[in-house]
Design an enzyme around this catalytic site. Structure first.
Site, PDB file in Angstrom:
ATOM      1  N   CYS A 245     -22.818  -3.366 -18.848  1.00 45.31           N
ATOM      2  CA  CYS A 245     -23.518  -4.622 -19.197  1.00 45.31           C
ATOM      3  C   CYS A 245     -22.465  -5.718 -19.271  1.00 45.31           C
ATOM      4  O   CYS A 245     -22.219  -6.291 -20.328  1.00 45.31           O
ATOM      5  CB  CYS A 245     -24.258  -4.486 -20.524  1.00 45.31           C
ATOM      6  SG  CYS A 245     -25.360  -3.071 -20.659  1.00 45.31           S
ATOM      7  N   ALA A 246     -21.854  -6.035 -18.151  1.00 49.18           N
ATOM      8  CA  ALA A 246     -20.619  -6.816 -18.147  1.00 49.18           C
ATOM      9  C   ALA A 246     -20.816  -8.278 -18.524  1.00 49.18           C
ATOM     10  O   ALA A 246     -19.893  -8.920 -19.025  1.00 49.18           O
ATOM     11  CB  ALA A 246     -19.946  -6.728 -16.779  1.00 49.18           C
ATOM     12  N   GLY A 247     -22.002  -8.840 -18.281  1.00 48.31           N
ATOM     13  CA  GLY A 247     -22.169 -10.262 -18.539  1.00 48.31           C
ATOM     14  C   GLY A 247     -21.182 -11.072 -17.717  1.00 48.31           C
ATOM     15  O   GLY A 247     -20.942 -10.801 -16.539  1.00 48.31           O
ATOM     16  N   GLY A 249     -18.058 -11.051 -18.311  1.00 50.89           N
ATOM     17  CA  GLY A 249     -16.886 -10.222 -18.071  1.00 50.89           C
ATOM     18  C   GLY A 249     -15.722 -10.334 -19.018  1.00 50.89           C
ATOM     19  O   GLY A 249     -14.609  -9.940 -18.659  1.00 50.89           O
ATOM     20  N   ASP A 317     -22.033  -2.395 -23.651  1.00 54.32           N
ATOM     21  CA  ASP A 317     -22.046  -3.519 -24.591  1.00 54.32           C
ATOM     22  C   ASP A 317     -23.447  -4.103 -24.509  1.00 54.32           C
ATOM     23  O   ASP A 317     -23.711  -5.026 -23.752  1.00 54.32           O
ATOM     24  CB  ASP A 317     -20.971  -4.528 -24.194  1.00 54.32           C
ATOM     25  CG  ASP A 317     -20.896  -5.712 -25.135  1.00 54.32           C
ATOM     26  OD1 ASP A 317     -21.399  -5.605 -26.272  1.00 54.32           O
ATOM     27  OD2 ASP A 317     -20.367  -6.755 -24.728  1.00 54.32           O
ATOM     28  N   CYS A 370     -22.901  -6.865 -30.812  1.00 53.01           N
ATOM     29  CA  CYS A 370     -22.470  -7.897 -31.751  1.00 53.01           C
ATOM     30  C   CYS A 370     -23.588  -8.123 -32.766  1.00 53.01           C
ATOM     31  O   CYS A 370     -23.950  -9.249 -33.071  1.00 53.01           O
ATOM     32  CB  CYS A 370     -22.065  -9.179 -31.045  1.00 53.01           C
ATOM     33  SG  CYS A 370     -23.340  -9.914 -29.993  1.00 53.01           S
TER      34      CYS A 370
END
Length: 441
Positions: A245-247, A249, A317, A370
């Site tokens: 789930c790198a987004g 990065g 993540d 988070c």
């Protein structure tokens, strides 16, 4: 407090009230803000963030249980910004009253001086807690249950400004001390962070993106807790890592830098815009061992599944409520409700199950959020372990060493658990799970 600052902050708040434009995006699109000095832009941003984060408290104190919802957005935004300025001791109540009279008539800003006493009159303890700390009821209920006597400290910390933290990029800088010296030469003071070895806190409001150090890729802005998650991933020197789930990065780049571009890192995400942002960041950072994978929410394409099957580490993540990072995204507290929490839990469990199914013997799955909520953290891990007896928890000290692990671990020493009130960084949870090797005869 200048009229210009109030007006610009109110514009940011209006954008949020009308179409849920984030403060960051609203400020980036404002030509008036673009021409201001960095320190003034930062002041406008802080004022708007305080107004948005504190809107439930401010509106209750100013107008009671009905709030200010009946006001047109521009007047409501002005009231919130002026209340935020009073709360920050940057404006007296009579000054706020005079300013607001020009756009909306009298409102009673003097009530802000008795805010706590007015809130104390609320009979229901959960509702009282929610209004005092300006948060939705669903989070107030969970915070009181999860943190008990620490609840006030936790949510108070979530309302404070977050530090500006950078990660020294070890592909471009020798270490964080070398980066600190380079930034100091550009007039920017920094301090070593407490836990992550590559983390520096930046003092003041200087524009970091205008520095030569940033242009050459010597650092990335990244909270210390996020850096710790990348540290926990800890692949072998030439190992393979899938960031599932790198987004955009941040953790991907930290992992690539920690391995000095050895091994392979695959960054997967469903959003094309995020993958493009990572591609640009990777070029600046000098990360050459990355492969970008387009995935969808339900399945991995064959190339991603094949990479996962041979990976030494799979980082999940996961998308979450973001409660641990409310300091950075003040608007996020108003974007989540009970229904979206249930949807997030389903997505988290699906991602975990998919990653665990791909995990080869001896390899590790790192799950991170988070979030401060046990239902997104410990509960998700417990469900996975109950469903898959072949997984075991890798204690934090086994990965990071006792000295690093002890201050950031939970009471059992098993998982990474940091909070803004205790550690000064975002609230984060992370755990490493290992696929057991089959017994040998």
């Amino acid at each position: 407090m200048t009229p210009q600052r109030v007006a610009l902050a109110a514009d940011v708040v209006v954008a949020w009230l009308v179409d849920r434009t984030s403060p960051r995006d609203a400020m980036a699109r404002s030509p008036l803000l673009r021409d201001l000095p960095a320190s003034e832009r930062a002041a406008v941003g802080r004022l708007a963030a305080t107004a948005i984060a504190g809107m439930r408290r401010f509106e209750f104190v100013l107008a009671g249980a009905t709030g200010l919802a009946a006001m047109p957005p521009a007047r409501r935004a002005a009231a919130l910004v002026l209340a935020a300025a009073v709360a920050a001791d940057e404006l007296l109540t009579d000054g706020a009253e005079r300013w607001f009279a020009a756009v909306g008539g009298p409102l009673g800003f003097a009530r802000l001086l008795r805010a706590d006493a007015l809130i104390d009159e609320v009979a229901d303890p959960t509702l009282r807690f929610a209004r005092r700390h300006s948060m939705p009821d669903w989070f107030a209920t969970r915070a009181l249950a999860a943190f008990r006597s620490d609840a006030d400290a936790v949510v108070t910390a979530l309302a404070q400004p977050a530090p500006r933290t950078g990660r020294a990029n070890l592909l471009r800088a020798a270490d964080r001390d070398a980066l600190a010296a380079e930034l100091a030469a550009e007039g920017i003071a920094t301090r070593r962070a407490r836990f992550a070895p590559t983390a520096l806190h930046v003092d003041g409001d200087a524009d970091l993106f205008a520095t030569a150090a940033y242009r050459r890729g010597a650092f990335e802005q990244q909270d210390e807790a996020s850096q710790l998650v990348a540290l926990l991933t800890a692949p072998p020197p030439r190992g393979k890592v899938l960031d599932a789930c790198a987004g955009a990065g941040g953790k991907t780049l930290a992992i690539a830098a920690a391995r000095a571009n050895r091994g392979g890192v695959a960054a997967a995400d469903v959003h094309a815009g995020r993958r493009q942002a990572l591609r640009v960041r990777a070029r600046r950072a000098g990360a050459t061992n990355l492969a970008l994978h387009q995935v969808d929410e339900a399945t991995w394409p064959p190339a991603t599944a094949a990479f996962a099957a041979g990976a030494d580490r799979i980082l999940v993540d996961a998308p979450c409520s973001g409660t641990g990072s409310w300091r950075r995204r003040p608007e996020a507290r108003w974007l989540v409700d009970e229904a979206s929490l249930r949807q997030l839990a389903r997505a988290q469990q699906s991602l975990l199950a998919r990653a665990a199914a791909a995990l080869r013997p001896g390899a590790r799955l790192v799950y991170a959020t988070c979030s401060l909520l046990p239902e997104e953290n410990e509960a998700r891990v417990a469900d996975l372990l109950a469903a898959d007896a072949g997984l075991e928890v890798v204690r934090l000290a086994e990965v990071l060493g006792s000295a690093v692990a002890e201050p950031i671990a939970d009471a059992q020493g098993a998982v990474l658990s940091v909070r803004p009130d205790r550690h000064g960084c975002d609230g984060f949870f992370a755990v490493a799970l290992r696929r057991r090797r089959p017994p040998t005869d």
